[in-house]
Structure formats: structure tokens, C-alpha cells
Design a protein around this motif. Sequence first.
Motif, PDB file in Angstrom:
ATOM      1  N   LEU A 124       0.810  -1.217   0.000  1.00  0.00           N
ATOM      2  CA  LEU A 124       0.000   0.000   0.000  1.00  0.00           C
ATOM      3  C   LEU A 124       0.843   1.266   0.000  1.00  0.00           C
ATOM      4  O   LEU A 124       0.327   2.347   0.225  1.00  0.00           O
ATOM      5  CB  LEU A 124      -0.915   0.002   1.240  1.00  0.00           C
ATOM      6  CG  LEU A 124      -1.924  -1.127   1.314  1.00  0.00           C
ATOM      7  CD1 LEU A 124      -2.666  -1.075   2.641  1.00  0.00           C
ATOM      8  CD2 LEU A 124      -2.891  -1.078   0.159  1.00  0.00           C
ATOM      9  N   ALA A 125       2.115   1.130  -0.277  1.00  0.00           N
ATOM     10  CA  ALA A 125       3.039   2.253  -0.159  1.00  0.00           C
ATOM     11  C   ALA A 125       2.875   3.320  -1.234  1.00  0.00           C
ATOM     12  O   ALA A 125       3.433   4.394  -1.105  1.00  0.00           O
ATOM     13  CB  ALA A 125       4.477   1.748  -0.155  1.00  0.00           C
ATOM     14  N   GLU A 126       2.118   3.052  -2.300  1.00  0.00           N
ATOM     15  CA  GLU A 126       1.950   4.049  -3.347  1.00  0.00           C
ATOM     16  C   GLU A 126       1.300   5.296  -2.746  1.00  0.00           C
ATOM     17  O   GLU A 126       0.253   5.221  -2.127  1.00  0.00           O
ATOM     18  CB  GLU A 126       1.074   3.499  -4.471  1.00  0.00           C
ATOM     19  CG  GLU A 126       0.923   4.459  -5.619  1.00  0.00           C
ATOM     20  CD  GLU A 126       0.093   3.891  -6.759  1.00  0.00           C
ATOM     21  OE1 GLU A 126       0.061   4.537  -7.806  1.00  0.00           O
ATOM     22  OE2 GLU A 126      -0.514   2.816  -6.594  1.00  0.00           O
ATOM     23  N   LYS A 127       1.950   6.417  -2.915  1.00  0.00           N
ATOM     24  CA  LYS A 127       1.444   7.669  -2.361  1.00  0.00           C
ATOM     25  C   LYS A 127       0.462   8.290  -3.346  1.00  0.00           C
ATOM     26  O   LYS A 127       0.759   8.427  -4.529  1.00  0.00           O
ATOM     27  CB  LYS A 127       2.597   8.632  -2.092  1.00  0.00           C
ATOM     28  CG  LYS A 127       2.139   9.947  -1.495  1.00  0.00           C
ATOM     29  CD  LYS A 127       3.194  10.525  -0.605  1.00  0.00           C
ATOM     30  CE  LYS A 127       2.863  11.899  -0.107  1.00  0.00           C
ATOM     31  NZ  LYS A 127       1.694  11.987   0.721  1.00  0.00           N
ATOM     32  N   ALA A 128      -0.693   8.661  -2.842  1.00  0.00           N
ATOM     33  CA  ALA A 128      -1.712   9.285  -3.683  1.00  0.00           C
ATOM     34  C   ALA A 128      -1.319  10.719  -4.016  1.00  0.00           C
ATOM     35  O   ALA A 128      -0.824  11.449  -3.167  1.00  0.00           O
ATOM     36  CB  ALA A 128      -3.060   9.271  -2.963  1.00  0.00           C
ATOM     37  N   ARG A 129      -1.566  11.092  -5.255  1.00  0.00           N
ATOM     38  CA  ARG A 129      -1.358  12.474  -5.701  1.00  0.00           C
ATOM     39  C   ARG A 129      -2.577  13.290  -5.278  1.00  0.00           C
ATOM     40  O   ARG A 129      -3.707  12.981  -5.659  1.00  0.00           O
ATOM     41  CB  ARG A 129      -1.212  12.493  -7.222  1.00  0.00           C
ATOM     42  CG  ARG A 129      -1.124  13.862  -7.810  1.00  0.00           C
ATOM     43  CD  ARG A 129      -0.999  13.769  -9.326  1.00  0.00           C
ATOM     44  NE  ARG A 129      -1.334  15.043  -9.913  1.00  0.00           N
ATOM     45  CZ  ARG A 129      -1.652  15.229 -11.162  1.00  0.00           C
ATOM     46  NH1 ARG A 129      -1.674  14.194 -11.995  1.00  0.00           N
ATOM     47  NH2 ARG A 129      -1.954  16.419 -11.608  1.00  0.00           N
ATOM     48  N   GLU A 130      -2.375  14.295  -4.440  1.00  0.00           N
ATOM     49  CA  GLU A 130      -3.484  15.130  -3.989  1.00  0.00           C
ATOM     50  C   GLU A 130      -3.847  16.119  -5.090  1.00  0.00           C
ATOM     51  O   GLU A 130      -2.997  16.869  -5.568  1.00  0.00           O
ATOM     52  CB  GLU A 130      -3.081  15.876  -2.721  1.00  0.00           C
ATOM     53  CG  GLU A 130      -4.248  16.501  -2.002  1.00  0.00           C
ATOM     54  CD  GLU A 130      -3.850  17.065  -0.654  1.00  0.00           C
ATOM     55  OE1 GLU A 130      -4.026  18.289  -0.465  1.00  0.00           O
ATOM     56  OE2 GLU A 130      -3.358  16.296   0.195  1.00  0.00           O
ATOM     57  N   ILE A 131      -5.123  16.102  -5.502  1.00  0.00           N
ATOM     58  CA  ILE A 131      -5.567  16.983  -6.571  1.00  0.00           C
ATOM     59  C   ILE A 131      -6.732  17.855  -6.114  1.00  0.00           C
ATOM     60  O   ILE A 131      -7.364  17.579  -5.088  1.00  0.00           O
ATOM     61  CB  ILE A 131      -5.970  16.199  -7.842  1.00  0.00           C
ATOM     62  CG1 ILE A 131      -7.213  15.330  -7.600  1.00  0.00           C
ATOM     63  CG2 ILE A 131      -4.802  15.369  -8.365  1.00  0.00           C
ATOM     64  CD1 ILE A 131      -7.816  14.750  -8.860  1.00  0.00           C
ATOM     65  N   THR A 132      -7.013  18.886  -6.899  1.00  0.00           N
ATOM     66  CA  THR A 132      -8.167  19.754  -6.674  1.00  0.00           C
ATOM     67  C   THR A 132      -9.101  19.620  -7.875  1.00  0.00           C
ATOM     68  O   THR A 132      -8.766  18.973  -8.875  1.00  0.00           O
ATOM     69  CB  THR A 132      -7.738  21.230  -6.529  1.00  0.00           C
ATOM     70  OG1 THR A 132      -7.222  21.681  -7.786  1.00  0.00           O
ATOM     71  CG2 THR A 132      -6.696  21.401  -5.429  1.00  0.00           C
ATOM     72  N   TRP A 133     -10.232  20.268  -7.802  1.00  0.00           N
ATOM     73  CA  TRP A 133     -11.207  20.201  -8.891  1.00  0.00           C
ATOM     74  C   TRP A 133     -10.667  20.819 -10.172  1.00  0.00           C
ATOM     75  O   TRP A 133     -10.990  20.362 -11.262  1.00  0.00           O
ATOM     76  CB  TRP A 133     -12.523  20.835  -8.442  1.00  0.00           C
ATOM     77  CG  TRP A 133     -13.194  19.948  -7.439  1.00  0.00           C
ATOM     78  CD1 TRP A 133     -13.062  20.002  -6.082  1.00  0.00           C
ATOM     79  CD2 TRP A 133     -14.003  18.816  -7.710  1.00  0.00           C
ATOM     80  NE1 TRP A 133     -13.760  18.962  -5.506  1.00  0.00           N
ATOM     81  CE2 TRP A 133     -14.360  18.238  -6.484  1.00  0.00           C
ATOM     82  CE3 TRP A 133     -14.489  18.245  -8.883  1.00  0.00           C
ATOM     83  CZ2 TRP A 133     -15.156  17.119  -6.392  1.00  0.00           C
ATOM     84  CZ3 TRP A 133     -15.298  17.124  -8.793  1.00  0.00           C
ATOM     85  CH2 TRP A 133     -15.620  16.563  -7.550  1.00  0.00           C
ATOM     86  N   ASP A 134      -9.835  21.826 -10.054  1.00  0.00           N
ATOM     87  CA  ASP A 134      -9.232  22.437 -11.242  1.00  0.00           C
ATOM     88  C   ASP A 134      -8.383  21.434 -12.014  1.00  0.00           C
ATOM     89  O   ASP A 134      -8.246  21.543 -13.234  1.00  0.00           O
ATOM     90  CB  ASP A 134      -8.367  23.644 -10.864  1.00  0.00           C
ATOM     91  CG  ASP A 134      -9.198  24.834 -10.411  1.00  0.00           C
ATOM     92  OD1 ASP A 134     -10.407  24.883 -10.724  1.00  0.00           O
ATOM     93  OD2 ASP A 134      -8.635  25.721  -9.746  1.00  0.00           O
ATOM     94  N   ASP A 135      -7.802  20.460 -11.319  1.00  0.00           N
ATOM     95  CA  ASP A 135      -6.957  19.467 -11.978  1.00  0.00           C
ATOM     96  C   ASP A 135      -7.751  18.562 -12.916  1.00  0.00           C
ATOM     97  O   ASP A 135      -7.169  17.906 -13.780  1.00  0.00           O
ATOM     98  CB  ASP A 135      -6.226  18.607 -10.948  1.00  0.00           C
ATOM     99  CG  ASP A 135      -5.198  19.398 -10.156  1.00  0.00           C
ATOM    100  OD1 ASP A 135      -4.495  20.227 -10.761  1.00  0.00           O
ATOM    101  OD2 ASP A 135      -5.115  19.188  -8.935  1.00  0.00           O
TER     102      ASP A 135
END
Length: 167
Positions: free
Chosen positions: A23-34
Motif C-alpha cells: 500500500l506504499a503508493e502515495k496518492a497524488r493530492e488533486i483539486t477540482w481544477d486538476d
Amino acid sequence: MIVSRRKLLTIAAAGAVLPRAALAEKAREITWDDLIPPGVPYSEIIGEGEMDERNDIWRPIFDSNATKLNPALDGAYIKMPGFIIPIDLTSAGVNSFVLVPYTGACIHTPPPPPNQLVFVTTITPWPSDNLWDAVWVTGRMQHDLQTTEVAQTGYVLEAAFMEVYVW
């Protein structure tokens, strides 16, 4: 066969670490603009509209920019905030929903454009007593234009993890 205590502890420690490594894959934090493709201004995804006199609701008319999706997000492991519009609600909680950028989207107002809506399925149902909370949703995102009961969505996300969004 006799296994020493030290070897047994080493094997147990390795076994405890393996699930975390998976589970080590780090999630990319995004916003709605992305969700909007690079080079397409937000002002160009909002279309005109028309009043549906019979049902007394405003129906937006989106142009092709409303269904353009960000290619960098297809297959990406992401984390994003939003609000829940339930689609499949059981006694265990919500199993699928539309993630929307603001409270009441798709219910009290015309829906946002498809590239501003995410259809989410959950591995673990989200408790129904937390439906009005903003949430963080983490999972694998895919491109998939589809029509739901509330609106057309541009993205699909399989939620591996969810939590209440803390302001």
C-alpha cells in the motif's frame, strides 16, 4: 523442525511489513481544477442553458470542453476532496456516489459539467450518517463518460480509502 525465537520474530516482522509495502503508493493530492485538461480555462467549460418550463428546472447546455478530461489523471492514484451525492445507499452505507465540488451540486442546482463530476464506487461503504460531511476520497481514477441518475460524469474512481475532510 525447530525454529528459533529470533527467526520466528524476523519472519513475523517481515509479514507485518509486507502489507504496508503493497500500500506504499502515495496518492497524488488533486483539486477540482486538476480535472480540467491543461490549456482549457474553466470559463470555457460552462455553457449556456435553457429553462425546462415543464419541470421548472434550469438545464445547462455544455459544449465539447465540458467533456474534455485531463489525460494525466487516467489511471492515476489520487486523493481529492468533495461532497457525496448518493447513488447506491444501503443499511451498511453508501456503496456508490457522485463526488461533487460543492454542497447541493446536482440536487438544488443544475449539475456541474461532466469533467467536474466523479462517479465513485467504494470498497467499504461510507456510513450514511456522514453524508453531509466533506470527504477525502483516495483511489485509482479512470476516464469514463457516463450518465447517472443525477448527471453525466467524466471520471470514475474506485475508492480504496475515505475520510472526513477536516477544514
